[in-house]
Structures are given as structure tokens and as C-alpha cells.
Design a protein around this motif. Sequence first.
Motif, PDB file in Angstrom:
ATOM      1  N   PHE A  44     -66.179  -3.537 -27.062  1.00  0.00           N
ATOM      2  CA  PHE A  44     -66.388  -2.454 -27.982  1.00  0.00           C
ATOM      3  C   PHE A  44     -66.328  -0.867 -26.947  1.00  0.00           C
ATOM      4  O   PHE A  44     -66.794  -1.161 -25.586  1.00  0.00           O
ATOM      5  CB  PHE A  44     -67.906  -2.448 -28.318  1.00  0.00           C
ATOM      6  N   GLU A  45     -65.923   0.077 -27.307  1.00  0.00           N
ATOM      7  CA  GLU A  45     -65.634   1.213 -26.567  1.00  0.00           C
ATOM      8  C   GLU A  45     -66.587   2.390 -27.349  1.00  0.00           C
ATOM      9  O   GLU A  45     -66.565   2.515 -28.705  1.00  0.00           O
ATOM     10  CB  GLU A  45     -64.502   1.591 -26.685  1.00  0.00           C
ATOM     11  N   PRO A  46     -67.230   3.157 -26.424  1.00  0.00           N
ATOM     12  CA  PRO A  46     -68.058   4.241 -27.615  1.00  0.00           C
ATOM     13  C   PRO A  46     -66.765   5.278 -28.114  1.00  0.00           C
ATOM     14  O   PRO A  46     -65.556   5.228 -27.664  1.00  0.00           O
ATOM     15  CB  PRO A  46     -68.693   5.047 -26.352  1.00  0.00           C
ATOM     16  N   TYR A  47     -67.549   6.274 -28.992  1.00  0.00           N
ATOM     17  CA  TYR A  47     -66.688   7.194 -29.346  1.00  0.00           C
ATOM     18  C   TYR A  47     -66.235   8.203 -28.478  1.00  0.00           C
ATOM     19  O   TYR A  47     -66.741   8.494 -27.597  1.00  0.00           O
ATOM     20  CB  TYR A  47     -67.545   7.897 -30.682  1.00  0.00           C
ATOM     21  N   ARG A  48     -64.902   8.708 -28.852  1.00  0.00           N
ATOM     22  CA  ARG A  48     -64.251   9.721 -28.019  1.00  0.00           C
ATOM     23  C   ARG A  48     -64.232  11.069 -28.651  1.00  0.00           C
ATOM     24  O   ARG A  48     -63.693  10.992 -29.943  1.00  0.00           O
ATOM     25  CB  ARG A  48     -62.930   9.284 -27.624  1.00  0.00           C
ATOM     26  N   ARG A  49     -64.616  11.921 -28.228  1.00  0.00           N
ATOM     27  CA  ARG A  49     -64.823  13.213 -28.721  1.00  0.00           C
ATOM     28  C   ARG A  49     -63.523  13.737 -29.383  1.00  0.00           C
ATOM     29  O   ARG A  49     -62.309  13.435 -28.351  1.00  0.00           O
ATOM     30  CB  ARG A  49     -65.096  14.234 -27.642  1.00  0.00           C
ATOM     31  N   LYS A  50     -63.162  14.121 -30.329  1.00  0.00           N
ATOM     32  CA  LYS A  50     -61.844  14.618 -30.944  1.00  0.00           C
ATOM     33  C   LYS A  50     -61.918  16.182 -30.779  1.00  0.00           C
ATOM     34  O   LYS A  50     -62.730  16.904 -30.943  1.00  0.00           O
ATOM     35  CB  LYS A  50     -61.603  14.267 -32.189  1.00  0.00           C
ATOM     36  N   ILE A  51     -60.567  16.680 -30.454  1.00  0.00           N
ATOM     37  CA  ILE A  51     -60.244  18.074 -30.109  1.00  0.00           C
ATOM     38  C   ILE A  51     -59.193  18.419 -31.265  1.00  0.00           C
ATOM     39  O   ILE A  51     -57.991  17.805 -31.227  1.00  0.00           O
ATOM     40  CB  ILE A  51     -59.893  18.574 -29.050  1.00  0.00           C
ATOM     41  N   VAL A  52     -59.058  19.420 -31.833  1.00  0.00           N
ATOM     42  CA  VAL A  52     -58.522  20.205 -32.907  1.00  0.00           C
ATOM     43  C   VAL A  52     -57.354  20.986 -32.223  1.00  0.00           C
ATOM     44  O   VAL A  52     -57.849  22.136 -31.510  1.00  0.00           O
ATOM     45  CB  VAL A  52     -58.910  20.713 -34.259  1.00  0.00           C
ATOM     46  N   ASN A  53     -56.105  20.920 -32.029  1.00  0.00           N
ATOM     47  CA  ASN A  53     -55.252  21.717 -31.374  1.00  0.00           C
ATOM     48  C   ASN A  53     -54.298  22.538 -32.623  1.00  0.00           C
ATOM     49  O   ASN A  53     -53.746  22.050 -33.210  1.00  0.00           O
ATOM     50  CB  ASN A  53     -54.201  21.048 -30.613  1.00  0.00           C
ATOM     51  N   PHE A  54     -54.309  23.978 -32.389  1.00  0.00           N
ATOM     52  CA  PHE A  54     -53.635  24.802 -33.226  1.00  0.00           C
ATOM     53  C   PHE A  54     -52.225  25.028 -32.628  1.00  0.00           C
ATOM     54  O   PHE A  54     -52.118  25.360 -31.425  1.00  0.00           O
ATOM     55  CB  PHE A  54     -54.358  26.148 -33.615  1.00  0.00           C
ATOM     56  N   GLN A  55     -51.265  25.643 -33.541  1.00  0.00           N
ATOM     57  CA  GLN A  55     -50.049  26.062 -33.181  1.00  0.00           C
ATOM     58  C   GLN A  55     -49.685  27.031 -34.035  1.00  0.00           C
ATOM     59  O   GLN A  55     -50.057  27.174 -35.401  1.00  0.00           O
ATOM     60  CB  GLN A  55     -48.905  25.109 -32.749  1.00  0.00           C
ATOM     61  N   SER A  56     -48.915  28.098 -33.749  1.00  0.00           N
ATOM     62  CA  SER A  56     -48.021  29.162 -34.427  1.00  0.00           C
ATOM     63  C   SER A  56     -47.403  28.429 -35.441  1.00  0.00           C
ATOM     64  O   SER A  56     -46.639  27.356 -35.076  1.00  0.00           O
ATOM     65  CB  SER A  56     -47.546  30.038 -34.119  1.00  0.00           C
ATOM     66  N   ASP A  57     -47.162  28.697 -36.727  1.00  0.00           N
ATOM     67  CA  ASP A  57     -46.342  27.788 -37.949  1.00  0.00           C
ATOM     68  C   ASP A  57     -44.871  28.673 -37.456  1.00  0.00           C
ATOM     69  O   ASP A  57     -44.141  28.013 -38.312  1.00  0.00           O
ATOM     70  CB  ASP A  57     -46.903  28.220 -39.373  1.00  0.00           C
TER      71      ASP A  57
END
Length: 151
Positions: A44-57
Motif C-alpha cells: 500500500f502507498e499513501p495518497y499523493r497530492r494532485k495538482i491541476v495544470n492550466f493552459q491557454s485554449d
Amino acid sequence: MSVFSGMNISSSALTAQRLRMDTVSANIANADSTRARINEDGEFEPYRRKIVNFQSDSPSFRDQFSKIKGDENKTVNGVKVASITEDDAPFVTVYNPNHPDADEAGYVQMPNVDPLQEMVDLMSATRSYEANVTAFNATKGMLMKALEIGK
């Protein structure tokens, strides 16, 4: 450029910021999850933080300038979510010999989620969301006033 371009840009930003708020809330909810998934070794592995990445459309300034000049008949699209990535920061090691996931020395690997950082990200996303709602409403107000000119 369409009269609805401002609304389209604001709505794309609203959607992106809502996803960012959802991701931050998932990070906070899993701040103590020591068994989020099974790694390659079958452990088992602990939860990893998620990061949202934006970009111009829209890909480049030249394309945007061409659209505004009228060389192309496309609309300005705003922002989109490029990806959701996992933070590669190391897990936090905490001494808790009574925890079921503690190793032989009594240490437990906890998720790499910092609640303070997550709250700052949540406040930033909320403020961005509010700013885009204000911009959307301002555009709507201008369009309504333009319709009143014909009266």
C-alpha cells in the motif's frame, strides 16, 4: 470575434477553477489516507497530492492576434485544464507505533498533503472563480444595455 467571446472565456475559466476546487477538496479529504493505492511492489502507498495544470485554449499570441484582426473566423476560447498531475514530493514520515501501517521501527508514511497549502490553493481558486463570475456578469450587463438601445 463574437459578442459572446467574453462569456465563453469566463465560462471556460469557471469550469477550470471549479475542477481546481474539486481537486483541492479531494486532497484535503485524503490528507490522512495511508492506503490510497497499491504500488509496483504490491504494498500500500499513501495518497499523493494532485495538482491541476492550466493552459491557454489558444496556442500563441500570433494566432490570437490573427483572430482579432479578422484574418481567421475563429473565436477566442479562454483556458482549459491541460492535466492533473501528482506531486512528487516525498511522503511525510510520522512516528506512530500503534498505527496499523507502521513499519518495524514504528514510523508511518503519511500523504504529502499540506493542509495549509491546500487552503491557500482553495482560497486562490475561490477568488479566481468569483472574479470570473464578476466578469461574466459585467459582459451580460453590457449586452443587456446594448439591447436596450433599440427601445
